[in-house]
Design an enzyme around this catalytic site. Structure first.
Site, PDB file in Angstrom:
ATOM      1  N   ALA A 132       0.779  -1.249   0.000  1.00 40.33           N
ATOM      2  CA  ALA A 132       0.000   0.000   0.000  1.00 40.33           C
ATOM      3  C   ALA A 132       0.810   1.298   0.000  1.00 40.33           C
ATOM      4  O   ALA A 132       0.288   2.333  -0.413  1.00 40.33           O
ATOM      5  CB  ALA A 132      -0.944  -0.002   1.196  1.00 40.33           C
ATOM      6  N   ALA A 133       2.039   1.292   0.516  1.00 37.69           N
ATOM      7  CA  ALA A 133       2.754   2.568   0.678  1.00 37.69           C
ATOM      8  C   ALA A 133       3.267   3.088  -0.667  1.00 37.69           C
ATOM      9  O   ALA A 133       3.648   2.289  -1.520  1.00 37.69           O
ATOM     10  CB  ALA A 133       3.915   2.387   1.635  1.00 37.69           C
ATOM     11  N   PRO A 134       3.270   4.407  -0.862  1.00 31.97           N
ATOM     12  CA  PRO A 134       2.980   5.476   0.093  1.00 31.97           C
ATOM     13  C   PRO A 134       1.495   5.804   0.267  1.00 31.97           C
ATOM     14  O   PRO A 134       1.168   6.716   1.013  1.00 31.97           O
ATOM     15  CB  PRO A 134       3.724   6.677  -0.507  1.00 31.97           C
ATOM     16  CG  PRO A 134       3.705   6.429  -1.980  1.00 31.97           C
ATOM     17  CD  PRO A 134       3.813   4.937  -2.134  1.00 31.97           C
ATOM     18  N   GLY A 135       0.602   5.113  -0.427  1.00 26.53           N
ATOM     19  CA  GLY A 135      -0.814   5.295  -0.126  1.00 26.53           C
ATOM     20  C   GLY A 135      -1.626   5.998  -1.193  1.00 26.53           C
ATOM     21  O   GLY A 135      -2.780   6.360  -0.951  1.00 26.53           O
ATOM     22  N   SER A 136      -1.061   6.164  -2.393  1.00 29.82           N
ATOM     23  CA  SER A 136      -1.849   6.873  -3.411  1.00 29.82           C
ATOM     24  C   SER A 136      -3.131   6.096  -3.705  1.00 29.82           C
ATOM     25  O   SER A 136      -4.210   6.684  -3.829  1.00 29.82           O
ATOM     26  CB  SER A 136      -1.041   7.114  -4.681  1.00 29.82           C
ATOM     27  OG  SER A 136      -0.571   5.912  -5.204  1.00 29.82           O
ATOM     28  N   LYS A 137      -3.008   4.766  -3.757  1.00 30.62           N
ATOM     29  CA  LYS A 137      -4.206   3.994  -4.121  1.00 30.62           C
ATOM     30  C   LYS A 137      -5.084   3.719  -2.910  1.00 30.62           C
ATOM     31  O   LYS A 137      -6.301   3.601  -3.047  1.00 30.62           O
ATOM     32  CB  LYS A 137      -3.792   2.719  -4.864  1.00 30.62           C
ATOM     33  CG  LYS A 137      -3.053   3.084  -6.165  1.00 30.62           C
ATOM     34  CD  LYS A 137      -2.581   1.904  -6.939  1.00 30.62           C
ATOM     35  CE  LYS A 137      -1.687   2.316  -8.084  1.00 30.62           C
ATOM     36  NZ  LYS A 137      -0.352   2.839  -7.653  1.00 30.62           N
ATOM     37  N   ASP A 203      -0.720  -3.933  -5.935  1.00 33.91           N
ATOM     38  CA  ASP A 203       0.086  -2.996  -6.725  1.00 33.91           C
ATOM     39  C   ASP A 203       1.534  -3.376  -6.393  1.00 33.91           C
ATOM     40  O   ASP A 203       2.152  -2.792  -5.513  1.00 33.91           O
ATOM     41  CB  ASP A 203      -0.264  -1.566  -6.279  1.00 33.91           C
ATOM     42  CG  ASP A 203       0.329  -0.514  -7.195  1.00 33.91           C
ATOM     43  OD1 ASP A 203       0.409  -0.757  -8.412  1.00 33.91           O
ATOM     44  OD2 ASP A 203       0.729   0.553  -6.690  1.00 33.91           O
ATOM     45  N   CYS A 256       4.195  -1.145 -12.351  1.00 32.60           N
ATOM     46  CA  CYS A 256       4.595  -0.009 -13.198  1.00 32.60           C
ATOM     47  C   CYS A 256       5.824  -0.410 -14.000  1.00 32.60           C
ATOM     48  O   CYS A 256       6.801   0.322 -14.072  1.00 32.60           O
ATOM     49  CB  CYS A 256       4.822   1.252 -12.357  1.00 32.60           C
ATOM     50  SG  CYS A 256       6.022   1.025 -11.050  1.00 32.60           S
TER      51      CYS A 256
HETATM   52  N1  SAM Z   1       0.266   0.994  -3.951  1.00 30.33           N
HETATM   53  C1  SAM Z   1       1.244   1.999  -3.632  1.00 30.33           C
HETATM   54  C2  SAM Z   1       0.697   3.371  -4.015  1.00 30.33           C
HETATM   55  O1  SAM Z   1      -0.079   3.434  -4.954  1.00 30.33           O
HETATM   56  O2  SAM Z   1       1.049   4.350  -3.348  1.00 30.33           O
HETATM   57  C3  SAM Z   1       2.581   1.740  -4.299  1.00 30.33           C
HETATM   58  C4  SAM Z   1       3.100   0.370  -3.982  1.00 30.33           C
HETATM   59  S1  SAM Z   1       4.753   0.103  -4.504  1.00 30.33           S
HETATM   60  C5  SAM Z   1       4.564  -0.227  -6.194  1.00 30.33           C
HETATM   61  C6  SAM Z   1       5.046  -1.484  -3.853  1.00 30.33           C
HETATM   62  C7  SAM Z   1       5.140  -1.487  -2.340  1.00 30.33           C
HETATM   63  O3  SAM Z   1       5.194  -2.841  -1.907  1.00 30.33           O
HETATM   64  C8  SAM Z   1       6.406  -0.838  -1.789  1.00 30.33           C
HETATM   65  O4  SAM Z   1       6.057   0.113  -0.837  1.00 30.33           O
HETATM   66  C9  SAM Z   1       7.176  -1.983  -1.142  1.00 30.33           C
HETATM   67  O5  SAM Z   1       7.879  -1.595   0.019  1.00 30.33           O
HETATM   68  C10 SAM Z   1       6.082  -2.953  -0.820  1.00 30.33           C
HETATM   69  N2  SAM Z   1       6.479  -4.378  -0.779  1.00 30.33           N
HETATM   70  C11 SAM Z   1       7.565  -4.966  -1.316  1.00 30.33           C
HETATM   71  N3  SAM Z   1       7.545  -6.276  -1.102  1.00 30.33           N
HETATM   72  C12 SAM Z   1       6.409  -6.543  -0.403  1.00 30.33           C
HETATM   73  C13 SAM Z   1       5.845  -7.717   0.137  1.00 30.33           C
HETATM   74  N4  SAM Z   1       6.415  -8.908  -0.049  1.00 30.33           N
HETATM   75  N5  SAM Z   1       4.691  -7.610   0.823  1.00 30.33           N
HETATM   76  C14 SAM Z   1       4.078  -6.413   0.973  1.00 30.33           C
HETATM   77  N6  SAM Z   1       4.577  -5.247   0.490  1.00 30.33           N
HETATM   78  C15 SAM Z   1       5.724  -5.329  -0.188  1.00 30.33           C
END
Ligand code: SAM
Length: 330
Positions: A132-137, A203, A256
């Site tokens: 979820a981070a940084p939380g846009s979605k 995501d 992405c």
């Molecule tokens: N959905 C977010 C947004 O729209 O703001 C962007 C997500 S970013 C593409 C992918 C995120 O997944 C990163 O913050 C990363 O730290 C986290 N991540 C990486 N591996 C993960 C895992 N195995 N389980 C959960 N989160 C994970």
């Protein structure tokens, strides 16, 4: 700004795009339009537009059916209207405005808004945002759900959990709780407790090839081993998430990146593994999408993979994205 792709990445993009490759390069060498998403938990699109325009910002709403999506084309040098010239916003200006601090909008690249449009979470539903981070979605989903229902917003990295929490607070999200766990293991523990979801967004962490326009580092960091490693992580997230989806529930998987190993190959793997338990759905989006590819290198993929969407920067003047949607039918 000129972008140097690593030779293998260049070769792969040429294989994907053929004679369109120069258009792609031309597109990623320019800055994408500055897009924001109105946070309807706090203000209506009409009011936000009026507020921003009263400060001289020029706002375009490119989609009639999605007035929350706005492009900030620049700001006028005079507020009188006449004789004013349009100049670009200063770097960081979008994030420094009062309206941003108040949570009236979220600075979000247009392509990044599409996975939530595809998932279409509704008020009252139970939704899992697995990465979820940084939380846009997460904030976009809370706004679509009008803060009604439940979102579990999960993130594995502590530093990013803090950013997620602060964005949720700024945007007035009141129907979400945060967990900090590896995504697949979170799904397993929720599964043991019998918790099931109407909708899940994955995501996924990815190699980020679609973000070259805004993140010049991605091109330096790119390597094929990471692509292959991430493909395994992504499959594991999807397998475990599908287990905790309700019957008739839906999952959107997005990245992405353009790498087929992280996109169509993941979709193909899931279709094969879950066979008649799931179906891949057609996605309707307000931008030009291309079909998923049905083969890469020497591997032939299930023809249903075509239902996924490839979003290239040169098609819509955005970053690149990939989106696939599944429904649990058994
Ligand atoms: N959905 C977010 C947004 O729209 O703001 C962007 C997500 S970013 C593409 C992918 C995120 O997944 C990163 O913050 C990363 O730290 C986290 N991540 C990486 N591996 C993960 C895992 N195995 N389980 C959960 N989160 C994970």
């Amino acid at each position: 700004m000129r972008i140097e792709l690593k030779p293998l990445l260049e070769e792969r993009m040429k294989k994907l795009l053929g004679k369109e490759f120069p258009d792609y390069i031309k597109s990623i060498e320019t800055e994408p339009p500055r897009s924001i998403r109105c946070n309807t938990l706090k203000i209506s699109p009409e009011k936000l537009k009026m507020r921003l325009e009263s400060q001289g910002w020029k706002i375009k709403q490119p989609f009639k059916d999605f007035p929350k999506i706005m492009i900030v084309e620049g700001k006028l040098t005079t507020l009188e209207g006449e004789g004013g010239e349009l100049e670009p916003l200063n770097p960081g200006e979008l994030g420094r405005s009062l309206e941003h601090v108040l949570g009236y909008y979220y600075v979000q690249e247009l392509a990044s808004m599409l996975p939530v449009i595809a998932l279409a979470p509704k008020p009252g539903e139970r939704v899992l945002d697995l990465c979820a981070a940084p939380g846009s979605k997460t904030t976009q989903m809370a706004s679509k759900m009008e803060n009604i229902g439940t979102i579990i917003a999960n993130e594995v990295t502590l530093g990013r959990v803090k950013i997620l929490a602060s964005n949720m607070e700024r945007c007035g999200v009141a129907n979400a709780m945060i967990t900090k766990k590896e995504g697949a293991s979170l799904c397993r523990s929720l599964g043991i407790q019998g918790i099931r979801f109407d909708k899940i967004l994955i995501d996924a962490p990815c190699s980020g090839e679609g973000t070259l326009r805004t993140s010049k580092m991605t091109s330096k960091m790119w390597n094929i081993n990471t692509v292959k490693k991430l493909s395994g992580v992504q499959k594991n997230l999807l397998i475990n998430a599908l287990e905790i989806l309700k019957l008739n529930g839906e999952i959107v998987y997005s990245t992405c990146t353009h790498a087929p190993e992280e996109n169509e190959e993941v979709v193909d793997f899931i279709l094969e593994k879950f066979k008649d338990e799931i179906k891949i759905e057609t996605i309707k989006l307000p931008v030009k999408c291309r079909e998923g590819i049905c083969g890469w290198e020497d591997k032939k993929l299930d023809s249903q993979v075509k239902k996924s969407c490839r979003i290239y920067p040169q098609d819509n003047d955005t970053e690149g994205f990939f989106i696939a949607k599944f429904k649990k039918i058994k």
